[in-house]
Design a protein around this motif. Structure first.
Motif, mmCIF file in Angstrom:
data_model
loop_
_atom_site.group_PDB
_atom_site.id
_atom_site.type_symbol
_atom_site.label_atom_id
_atom_site.label_comp_id
_atom_site.label_asym_id
_atom_site.label_seq_id
_atom_site.Cartn_x
_atom_site.Cartn_y
_atom_site.Cartn_z
ATOM 1 N N UNK A 1 -65.807 -13.461 70.885
ATOM 2 C CA UNK A 1 -66.195 -14.527 71.806
ATOM 3 C C UNK A 1 -65.855 -14.067 73.214
ATOM 4 N N UNK A 2 -66.872 -13.782 73.994
ATOM 5 C CA UNK A 2 -66.679 -13.230 75.340
ATOM 6 C C UNK A 2 -66.728 -14.351 76.371
ATOM 7 N N UNK A 3 -65.735 -15.218 76.238
ATOM 8 C CA UNK A 3 -65.575 -16.417 77.061
ATOM 9 C C UNK A 3 -64.088 -16.597 77.357
ATOM 10 N N UNK A 4 -63.747 -17.617 78.136
ATOM 11 C CA UNK A 4 -62.346 -17.883 78.457
ATOM 12 C C UNK A 4 -61.716 -18.700 77.334
ATOM 13 N N UNK A 5 -60.637 -18.181 76.757
ATOM 14 C CA UNK A 5 -59.822 -18.892 75.778
ATOM 15 C C UNK A 5 -58.435 -19.098 76.378
ATOM 16 N N UNK A 6 -57.739 -20.139 75.921
ATOM 17 C CA UNK A 6 -56.402 -20.450 76.425
ATOM 18 C C UNK A 6 -55.416 -20.651 75.280
ATOM 19 N N UNK A 7 -54.165 -20.241 75.526
ATOM 20 C CA UNK A 7 -53.053 -20.540 74.629
ATOM 21 C C UNK A 7 -51.845 -20.879 75.490
ATOM 22 N N UNK A 8 -50.867 -21.569 74.895
ATOM 23 C CA UNK A 8 -49.630 -21.912 75.601
ATOM 24 C C UNK A 8 -48.434 -21.492 74.769
ATOM 25 N N UNK B 1 -57.687 -25.779 71.903
ATOM 26 C CA UNK B 1 -59.101 -26.037 71.595
ATOM 27 C C UNK B 1 -59.512 -25.360 70.288
ATOM 28 N N UNK B 2 -58.588 -25.319 69.314
ATOM 29 C CA UNK B 2 -58.856 -24.700 68.007
ATOM 30 C C UNK B 2 -59.246 -23.225 68.129
ATOM 31 N N UNK B 3 -58.773 -22.572 69.174
ATOM 32 C CA UNK B 3 -59.093 -21.175 69.479
ATOM 33 C C UNK B 3 -60.552 -20.991 69.893
#
Length: 456
Positions: free
Chosen positions: A47-54, A65-67
């Protein structure tokens, strides 16, 4: 190909604090946000988009966001790599990323993807930022505040003279930028610049792209050409890239992350209490967990309120991954309906994802429901662990129910006691799962085999 936004203006500020111009007081950080894109060995998880984790400790991460992605590029190539988060001098954030969709390495873009965000919960003002006019790429951008110029230095890699060098463009608004100039050229292919400032000295770590090792440089300024190498090559024993240095919010300790270049790779993490000395110790995989399928991380510190708001906005996963204690590069999965532990990463990546539901035989326990086969659960059969469809019998319910207790090898981890054979515990043997008797007098190896970490 990423960096931490510990701004140069802070210099020797105390751990966990950042003073912004005009701010009445320093913000106190108690967590971290990570940006990344995703890939897996067969690219099923790409997935070549922005993902977030904390993360609260900067080592173990919870995908948001469920990865799934939180921002999607629509201009240029229509995809991105290497997303990077910068906390701006005036507050809020900017996200920049390489304009490259997947692995089309022949694609040449003079632009970066850019988003503005007040809080990492909304992303606005999406645009492309031109950083040079060369017939080459602009890879792995990072940005750092240059107080001598009162501008942000955007550093990225481009080909000059037949090899990658680190380039810099300057901007105040990430809408327009100066034409790129050479920032650092060690005389060989170099990419992935990453900055941190400690006690008034600026450090940049980068990848030697000829042998996939990391090196550190330093300078008293952010001037192009001013950084010089001060460390030996840093490697985990195989190729690594994308250094990212993160300071502890609570101690004079730094972690440096690195990523392997292929989709078959994983993150590595080193630790140092003396960045100036250039000495880093590789941490055991037991101490950290990267987000599922994550690639090329970029980390920024955040406040407790910001982390709470992010988890409220995006949610935490409805599933878990379960790591082995004594083989911490391996996770519980099913393969051909057999329960086992295998080395991360692998495909189908969903085989390692479990919904821990109330126990089928006792709601005080847990049952492991497969994410990709949601009618199936882990159960024991002749003491071997298999994945099977729930037949509705009390025998199945008992076989598929386990009770979480303090880990046999480490009480901060977890062991799983069988519901209907309470002297037996879930463990691996030859990487295959089963239930066996474990007692206080059992061998240390058996106790480690029966100890796991429930995470994401």
């Amino acid at each position: 190909m990423k960096r931490r936004d510990l701004l140069a203006a802070v210099g020797g500020a105390t751990a966990g604090a950042l003073i912004l111009p005009g701010a009445a007081k320093a913000a106190t950080y108690s967590g971290y946000a990570m940006a990344y894109f995703t890939e897996s060995p067969t690219m099923a998880g790409a997935s070549y988009r922005v993902h977030l984790a904390v993360s609260g400790d900067g080592l173990n991460w919870t995908p948001l966001n469920q990865n799934a992605p939180v921002a999607t590029p629509t201009l240029g190539s229509g995809g991105l790599r290497d997303p990077f988060i910068l906390r701006k001098q005036t507050g809020g954030f900017v996200v920049i990323a390489t304009d490259l969709n997947g692995t089309d390495w022949a694609y040449q873009s003079q632009y970066l993807h850019v988003w503005d965000s007040p809080d990492l919960r909304t992303f606005t003002g999406y645009r492309l930022l031109k950083v040079h006019s060369l017939a080459t790429h602009a890879w792995a951008p990072e940005a750092v505040w240059d107080p001598a110029r009162s501008q942000y230095a955007v550093v990225y890699s481009s080909v000059v003279g037949g090899r990658n060098v680190l380039m810099v463009s300057y901007t105040t608004d990430f809408v327009t930028a100066t034409t790129g100039q050479v920032f650092f050229d060690p005389g060989y292919d170099a990419i992935d610049g990453n900055f941190v400032t400690v006690s008034g000295v600026n450090y940049m770590y980068y990848k030697n792209n000829t042998n996939s090792t990391l090196l550190g440089t330093r300078s008293s300024s952010f001037n192009p050409g001013s950084f010089s190498v001060y460390t030996g090559a840093i490697t985990p024993g195989r190729g690594v890239e994308a250094p990212q240095i993160v300071k502890s919010n609570t101690a004079e300790t730094w972690q440096m992350w690195g990523d392997t270049w292929s989709p078959n790779g994983r993150f590595f993490c080193w630790q140092s209490t003396n960045v100036a000395g250039g000495s880093w110790s590789l941490l055991n995989d037991r101490l950290y967990t990267q987000p599922l399928n994550s690639k090329h991380l970029g980390i920024t510190p955040i406040t407790a309120a910001e982390m709470s708001a992010l988890t409220t906005r995006w949610g935490t996963p409805a599933w878990n991954r379960i790591k082995s204690y004594n083989y911490p590069d391996r996770y519980i999965r099913h393969a051909n309906s057999v329960g086992r532990i295998d080395t991360y990463p692998f495909d189908p990546y969903q085989d390692q994802m479990w919904t821990l539901v109330p126990g089928l035989a006792d709601s005080a326990g847990v049952s492991f429901r497969s994410v990709n086969y949601p009618d199936r659960y882990l159960r024991h059969s002749n003491y071997a662990i298999v994945l099977a469809a729930n037949d509705g019998t009390s025998t199945f319910a008992g076989d598929a129910t386990f009770h979480r207790v303090a880990g046999w090898a480490d009480s901060s981890w977890t062991s799983f006691r069988s519901h209907n054979f309470p002297d037996r515990y879930l463990r691996h043997s030859g990487y295959v799962l089963r239930i066996d008797p474990i007692t206080s007098s059992s061998a240390a190896a058996a106790k480690q085999d029966a100890t796991f970490r429930v995470g994401y």
